[in-house]
Design an enzyme around this catalytic site. Structure first.
Site, PDB file in Angstrom:
ATOM      1  N   HIS A 108       1.882   9.190  -2.013  1.00 17.39           N
ATOM      2  CA  HIS A 108       2.146  10.607  -2.261  1.00 17.39           C
ATOM      3  C   HIS A 108       3.225  10.729  -3.326  1.00 17.39           C
ATOM      4  O   HIS A 108       3.864   9.752  -3.709  1.00 17.39           O
ATOM      5  CB  HIS A 108       2.593  11.308  -0.982  1.00 17.39           C
ATOM      6  CG  HIS A 108       3.864  10.745  -0.401  1.00 17.39           C
ATOM      7  ND1 HIS A 108       3.893   9.587   0.346  1.00 17.39           N
ATOM      8  CD2 HIS A 108       5.157  11.173  -0.453  1.00 17.39           C
ATOM      9  CE1 HIS A 108       5.125   9.319   0.728  1.00 17.39           C
ATOM     10  NE2 HIS A 108       5.923  10.272   0.246  1.00 17.39           N
ATOM     11  N   ASP A 116      13.888  15.826  -1.341  1.00 24.22           N
ATOM     12  CA  ASP A 116      13.441  14.976  -2.446  1.00 24.22           C
ATOM     13  C   ASP A 116      14.458  15.010  -3.588  1.00 24.22           C
ATOM     14  O   ASP A 116      14.803  16.077  -4.098  1.00 24.22           O
ATOM     15  CB  ASP A 116      12.080  15.447  -2.972  1.00 24.22           C
ATOM     16  CG  ASP A 116      10.927  15.062  -2.055  1.00 24.22           C
ATOM     17  OD1 ASP A 116      11.196  14.430  -1.014  1.00 24.22           O
ATOM     18  OD2 ASP A 116       9.777  15.380  -2.381  1.00 24.22           O
ATOM     19  N   GLU A 162      -7.672  -1.226  -3.036  1.00 19.29           N
ATOM     20  CA  GLU A 162      -7.117  -2.019  -4.132  1.00 19.29           C
ATOM     21  C   GLU A 162      -5.594  -2.117  -4.028  1.00 19.29           C
ATOM     22  O   GLU A 162      -5.010  -3.184  -4.250  1.00 19.29           O
ATOM     23  CB  GLU A 162      -7.517  -1.400  -5.472  1.00 19.29           C
ATOM     24  CG  GLU A 162      -9.009  -1.492  -5.774  1.00 19.29           C
ATOM     25  CD  GLU A 162      -9.404  -0.741  -7.031  1.00 19.29           C
ATOM     26  OE1 GLU A 162     -10.575  -0.858  -7.435  1.00 19.29           O
ATOM     27  OE2 GLU A 162      -8.541  -0.038  -7.613  1.00 19.29           O
ATOM     28  N   GLU A 190       3.304  12.346   5.219  1.00 19.76           N
ATOM     29  CA  GLU A 190       2.884  12.789   6.546  1.00 19.76           C
ATOM     30  C   GLU A 190       1.395  13.132   6.563  1.00 19.76           C
ATOM     31  O   GLU A 190       0.858  13.658   5.582  1.00 19.76           O
ATOM     32  CB  GLU A 190       3.702  14.007   6.969  1.00 19.76           C
ATOM     33  CG  GLU A 190       5.182  13.697   7.064  1.00 19.76           C
ATOM     34  CD  GLU A 190       6.069  14.938   7.060  1.00 19.76           C
ATOM     35  OE1 GLU A 190       7.213  14.835   7.538  1.00 19.76           O
ATOM     36  OE2 GLU A 190       5.630  15.990   6.574  1.00 19.76           O
ATOM     37  N   LYS A 307       2.788   8.850   9.978  1.00 20.87           N
ATOM     38  CA  LYS A 307       3.713   9.879  10.431  1.00 20.87           C
ATOM     39  C   LYS A 307       3.009  11.216  10.650  1.00 20.87           C
ATOM     40  O   LYS A 307       2.171  11.629   9.850  1.00 20.87           O
ATOM     41  CB  LYS A 307       4.838  10.061   9.410  1.00 20.87           C
ATOM     42  CG  LYS A 307       5.943  11.015   9.854  1.00 20.87           C
ATOM     43  CD  LYS A 307       6.927  11.315   8.737  1.00 20.87           C
ATOM     44  CE  LYS A 307       7.680  10.108   8.286  1.00 20.87           C
ATOM     45  NZ  LYS A 307       8.760  10.462   7.318  1.00 20.87           N
ATOM     46  N   HIS A 312       7.561  22.854  13.709  1.00 23.02           N
ATOM     47  CA  HIS A 312       8.087  23.428  14.945  1.00 23.02           C
ATOM     48  C   HIS A 312       8.264  24.937  14.913  1.00 23.02           C
ATOM     49  O   HIS A 312       8.567  25.548  15.944  1.00 23.02           O
ATOM     50  CB  HIS A 312       9.440  22.785  15.255  1.00 23.02           C
ATOM     51  CG  HIS A 312      10.402  22.845  14.095  1.00 23.02           C
ATOM     52  ND1 HIS A 312      11.168  23.959  13.833  1.00 23.02           N
ATOM     53  CD2 HIS A 312      10.701  21.951  13.119  1.00 23.02           C
ATOM     54  CE1 HIS A 312      11.898  23.744  12.756  1.00 23.02           C
ATOM     55  NE2 HIS A 312      11.640  22.526  12.295  1.00 23.02           N
ATOM     56  N   THR A 350       8.690  13.517  13.847  1.00 27.74           N
ATOM     57  CA  THR A 350       9.960  14.002  13.300  1.00 27.74           C
ATOM     58  C   THR A 350      10.607  15.076  14.172  1.00 27.74           C
ATOM     59  O   THR A 350      10.125  15.392  15.249  1.00 27.74           O
ATOM     60  CB  THR A 350       9.740  14.569  11.891  1.00 27.74           C
ATOM     61  OG1 THR A 350       8.911  15.727  11.972  1.00 27.74           O
ATOM     62  CG2 THR A 350       9.072  13.552  10.991  1.00 27.74           C
ATOM     63  N   GLU A 389      12.210  10.274  14.378  1.00 27.62           N
ATOM     64  CA  GLU A 389      12.859  10.461  13.079  1.00 27.62           C
ATOM     65  C   GLU A 389      13.445  11.865  13.030  1.00 27.62           C
ATOM     66  O   GLU A 389      12.922  12.790  13.644  1.00 27.62           O
ATOM     67  CB  GLU A 389      11.809  10.291  11.976  1.00 27.62           C
ATOM     68  CG  GLU A 389      12.332  10.065  10.591  1.00 27.62           C
ATOM     69  CD  GLU A 389      11.195   9.750   9.627  1.00 27.62           C
ATOM     70  OE1 GLU A 389      10.733  10.666   8.923  1.00 27.62           O
ATOM     71  OE2 GLU A 389      10.763   8.585   9.592  1.00 27.62           O
ATOM     72  N   ALA A 391      14.096  15.388  11.044  1.00 26.89           N
ATOM     73  CA  ALA A 391      13.251  16.117  10.095  1.00 26.89           C
ATOM     74  C   ALA A 391      13.965  16.364   8.774  1.00 26.89           C
ATOM     75  O   ALA A 391      13.374  16.212   7.703  1.00 26.89           O
ATOM     76  CB  ALA A 391      12.809  17.444  10.699  1.00 26.89           C
ATOM     77  N   LEU A 392      15.227  16.765   8.850  1.00 19.24           N
ATOM     78  CA  LEU A 392      16.005  17.039   7.645  1.00 19.24           C
ATOM     79  C   LEU A 392      16.698  15.759   7.188  1.00 19.24           C
ATOM     80  O   LEU A 392      16.970  14.872   8.004  1.00 19.24           O
ATOM     81  CB  LEU A 392      17.019  18.149   7.917  1.00 19.24           C
ATOM     82  CG  LEU A 392      16.404  19.491   8.349  1.00 19.24           C
ATOM     83  CD1 LEU A 392      17.484  20.503   8.670  1.00 19.24           C
ATOM     84  CD2 LEU A 392      15.460  20.024   7.281  1.00 19.24           C
ATOM     85  N   ARG A 420      19.161   9.744   5.950  1.00 21.82           N
ATOM     86  CA  ARG A 420      18.726   8.724   5.037  1.00 21.82           C
ATOM     87  C   ARG A 420      19.942   7.905   4.691  1.00 21.82           C
ATOM     88  O   ARG A 420      21.068   8.360   4.801  1.00 21.82           O
ATOM     89  CB  ARG A 420      18.080   9.376   3.808  1.00 21.82           C
ATOM     90  CG  ARG A 420      17.410   8.417   2.852  1.00 21.82           C
ATOM     91  CD  ARG A 420      16.635   9.183   1.808  1.00 21.82           C
ATOM     92  NE  ARG A 420      15.494   9.925   2.301  1.00 21.82           N
ATOM     93  CZ  ARG A 420      14.293   9.412   2.453  1.00 21.82           C
ATOM     94  NH1 ARG A 420      14.093   8.133   2.165  1.00 21.82           N
ATOM     95  NH2 ARG A 420      13.317  10.146   2.885  1.00 21.82           N
TER      96      ARG A 420
END
Length: 542
Positions: A108, A116, A162, A190, A307, A312, A350, A389, A391-392, A420
Site C-alpha cells: 500500500h 503518515d 512475484e 489494513e 490487520k 470504532h 487496533t 495495536e 490506533a493512533l 511507533r
C-alpha cells in the site's frame, strides 16, 4: 516481595461483602505473550543511532521490531526489477541488536493517512497493466483512490506472487531473525476499503464513503448478484424492483440515504450489497494468503498475519448504527474471521488504547473497547492468534497504556505492537516518557487479582459480573473491563483477572439473566475503591 494491605469501609444499601487477594496463578495472560514495537515509517539514515535505540528496546523487554517493507521502494523502477539492498542492511542491524524482526510486506501507499510522515506510492508502472477504473477505488463522490490495488482486479495474485517470491529468495538466510510476516491487505496496511480518506473530504467522526463506484466494482457486484439469483425475475422478486437486465444492477445511488433510510439494514438489496462489499475483502485475503503460504511457509515456517482496522466510531449512532464499519467493508465480523481461520492467518487488531467514553455521545457514538472485546472473543472461539495495536501513532498518557495492557492481559492476546518507535526517543536519543510507560505497562508481568463476592441476590440462570475502571469521576463506563464471576459451592462468586501496576481501581457489580438483561446492580449505591496497586504480593479486604 513487598506486601500491600489495607481496609476500606463503605456504606452499602444492598448487603454485599467481598474480599480480593493476590493469586499466584495467571488469569488469562498467555505464557508466551510478547511485546513488539513498530519501526519509523520513513527511511533510516543514521544506522548507528538506530542500532543504539534498538538495543534499548531489547533491554526493556521488547521481543521484535515490526517494519514496513515498502513495495514502491523495492520494485519501484520496473516490473520484476527488485532492489532489496536497503532492507538487507536493515535486517543486519536488527539482528545485531538482539531483536527479532517482523516484516510487513507493505503493498500500500505510505502517505495520506493518520500518522503518515513519508511518501511511498505503490509502483507507478502498475497502472499501465489495466484501466484505472478496474484497478483503483472510486468513492461515492467520484474520488479515485490509488493507495492500494482494488481487490477485484484480476492481476493482484500474479503481482503479489512475484513480490513474495522475491522476498523469500532474498531473505531465506534470515530464518532465525524473522519470527512472523504480515501482509498488507489494503489502505494503511489494513484489510478494508479506503472509506475514511482525508483527500476525499472525510473528517472524523464522519461515516466515510462507500467505494463501489468504479467500473471494476460495478462489474464485480453484478457478477455476485447473478451468481446468487439464477434469473432476473427472481432478483426482482427479492428486491421489489423491475429491472430489465443484469446491466441495470447498480450500487447505492446515495450512500448517506442508503444508511439513514434504513435501506442498508432492512432491505434485501441493502443486505445483498453489504454481503458483496465484504465478500470482496474475504476473497482478497484468501488469494493473497494462499500466495503467501506458498512462498513463505517452506522458507520461513513462521506465522503469517494481516490487520483489521478498529473502526470504532458510529457504532451506536441511532440513525445509522455501524455505518462507519460498513463503509470500510466490515459487515459481519464473524464471517470475516472465519476467512482468517480458513486462510490460517493471525490477526492484528487496533484501537486497544481507547475507551468507550463517547459510546453514546453524538456525533461520535464511539465504542472501541466494546469492539476490541468483540473481535477478541470471536478470534478466541476460532483459535486465531491475536495481536493488539494502538490506533493512533502515539499513546501519550498513562490511561491509554493501561487500557492496552489490560486488553491484552485479559483477552488472550499473543502480543501487543506499539506505534511507533520514533515516539520513544527524543531528538537527543534519550528515552521519552512514552518509552517508560511502555516498559512499565506492557513489558512486565501483570498482577493477577481474585475477587470473591458474597450475599449476592442471584437466582438460577443469572451471571454475576465485576466491572473495573480507574474510577475517575464522570468517566465511568460500564462497557469497559467486564469480567464474569463463577459461582462456588458455598454461594460465593469468584473471578480472577489481571490488573496493571501502579494504578487505583474502582469496582461495581451487577447481575444478568440468560437474555443478557440486568436484574440487579449496585452501580450507584456502592463503589469499592482500592489504593494504588503496586508490584509484588497483593492482598486486600473490605
Amino acid at each position: 516481595m513487598r506486601k500491600l494491605s489495607y481496609s476500606l469501609i463503605a456504606y452499602m444499601l444492598c448487603v454485599v461483602a467481598l474480599f480480593s487477594s493476590f493469586s499466584t496463578a495467571q488469569a488469562e495472560v498467555k505464557p508466551n505473550y510478547k511485546s513488539y514495537v513498530m519501526a519509523p515509517l520513513g527511511e533510516i539514515t543514521d544506522w548507528e543511532e538506530f542500532k543504539k535505540q534498538l538495543i534499548q528496546l531489547k533491554e526493556s523487554g521488547v521481543y521484535a521490531l515490526t517494519t514496513d517493507v515498502w513495495w514502491g521502494k523495492v520494485e519501484g523502477t520496473g516490473d520484476n526489477q527488485f532492489d532489496w539492498s536497503y532492507y538487507e542492511k536493515y535486517a543486519d542491524v536488527v539482528e545485531s541488536s538482539g531483536l527479532k524482526w517482523v516484516p510487513i510486506i507493505s503493498t500500500h501507499q505510505c502517505g495520506g493517512n493518520v500518522g503518515d510522515d513519508c511518501n511511498y506510492p505503490i509502483p507507478a508502472w502498475l497502472w499501465e497493466k489495466d484501466s484505472i477504473e478496474n484497478m483503483a477505488f472510486k468513492s461515492e463522490s467520484g474520488y479515485l483512490n490509488k493507495e492500494a490495488l482494488a481487490p477485484w482486479w484480476g492481476g493482484i495474485e500474479n503481482q503479489y506472487n512475484e513480490l513474495y517470491k522475491s522476498f523469500a529468495e532474498n531473505f531465506a538466510d534470515e530464518k532465525e531473525l524473522i519470527v512472523k510476516i504480515y501482509l498488507s491487505g489494503g489502505p494503511a496496511g489494513e484489510l478494508r476499503y479506503p472509506s475514511y480518506q482525508f483527500a476525499d473530504g472525510w473528517e472524523y467522526p464522519q461515516r466515510g464513503k462507500l467505494q463501489a463506484y468504479s467500473e471494476g466494482a460495478k462489474k464485480d457486484f453484478g457478477l455476485f448478484i447473478q451468481e446468487k439469483y439464477p434469473t432476473i425475475q427472481e432478483l426482482n422478486a427479492a428486491w421489489g424492483t423491475e429491472l430489465g437486465s443484469w446491466s441495470e444492477i447498480q450500487p447505492p445511488n446515495n450512500g448517506e440515504k442508503f444508511f439513514r433510510s434504513g435501506e442498508a439494514y432492512n432491505t434485501q438489496y441493502g443486505k445483498d450489497f453489504m454481503e458483496w462489499y465484504q465478500s470482496t475483502l474475504e476473497d482478497h485475503i484468501e488469494k493473497i494468503a494462499n500466495v503467501a503460504h506458498m512462498q513463505f511457509d517452506n522458507t520461513f515456517n513462521v506465522p503469517i498475519g494481516a490487520k483489521i482496522a478498529g473502526v470504532h466510531w458510529k457504532m451506536n449512532d441511532p440513525e445509522m448504527p455501524h455505518s462507519a464499519e460498513y463503509s470500510a467493508g466490515y459487515y459481519k465480523y464473524s464471517q470475516l474471521l472465519d476467512q482468517f481461520k480458513q486462510s490460517n492467518l493471525a490477526i492484528t487488531f487496533t484501537c486497544l488504547e481507547m475507551g468507550d467514553h463517547d459510546a453514546y455521545n453524538p456525533p461520535y457514538y464511539s465504542a472501541p473497547r466494546t469492539l476490541v472485546t468483540q473481535i477478541a472473543n470471536l478470534a478466541n472461539v476460532r483459535g486465531i492468534s491475536l495481536n493488539g495495536e494502538n490506533a493512533l501513532p502515539l499513546i501519550n498518557n498513562e490511561w491509554g497504556f493501561d487500557n492496552s495492557a489490560e486488553a491484552v492481559f485479559n483477552y488472550n492476546f499473543d502480543g501487543f505492537t506499539l506505534l511507533r518507535m520514533n515516539h520513544l526517543f527524543d531528538s537527543e536519543g534519550n528515552q521519552t516518557n512514552e518509552f517508560n510507560m511502555m516498559a512499565d505497562k506492557l513489558g512486565v508481568t501483570p498482577i493477577p487479582v481474585t475477587f470473591t463476592v458474597k450475599d449476592v441476590p442471584a437466582a438460577n440462570g443469572q451471571e454475576v459480573y465485576l466491572i473495573g475502571d480507574r474510577g475517575e469521576i464522570g468517566r465511568w463506563n460500564t462497557a469497559e473491563h467486564k469480567y464474569k464471576l463463577t459461582q462456588n459451592s458455598d454461594d460465593t462468586w469468584t473471578g480472577t483477572f489481571n490488573l496493571a501496576a501502579d494504578r487505583s481501581y474502582e469496582f461495581k457489580f451487577f447481575l444478568k439473566d440468560e437474555d443478557g438483561k440486568i436484574t440487579w446492580q449496585n452501580l450507584e449505591t456502592n463503589r469499592y475503591h482500592t489504593p494504588s496497586i503496586g508490584t509484588g504480593e497483593y492482598s486486600a479486604s473490605w
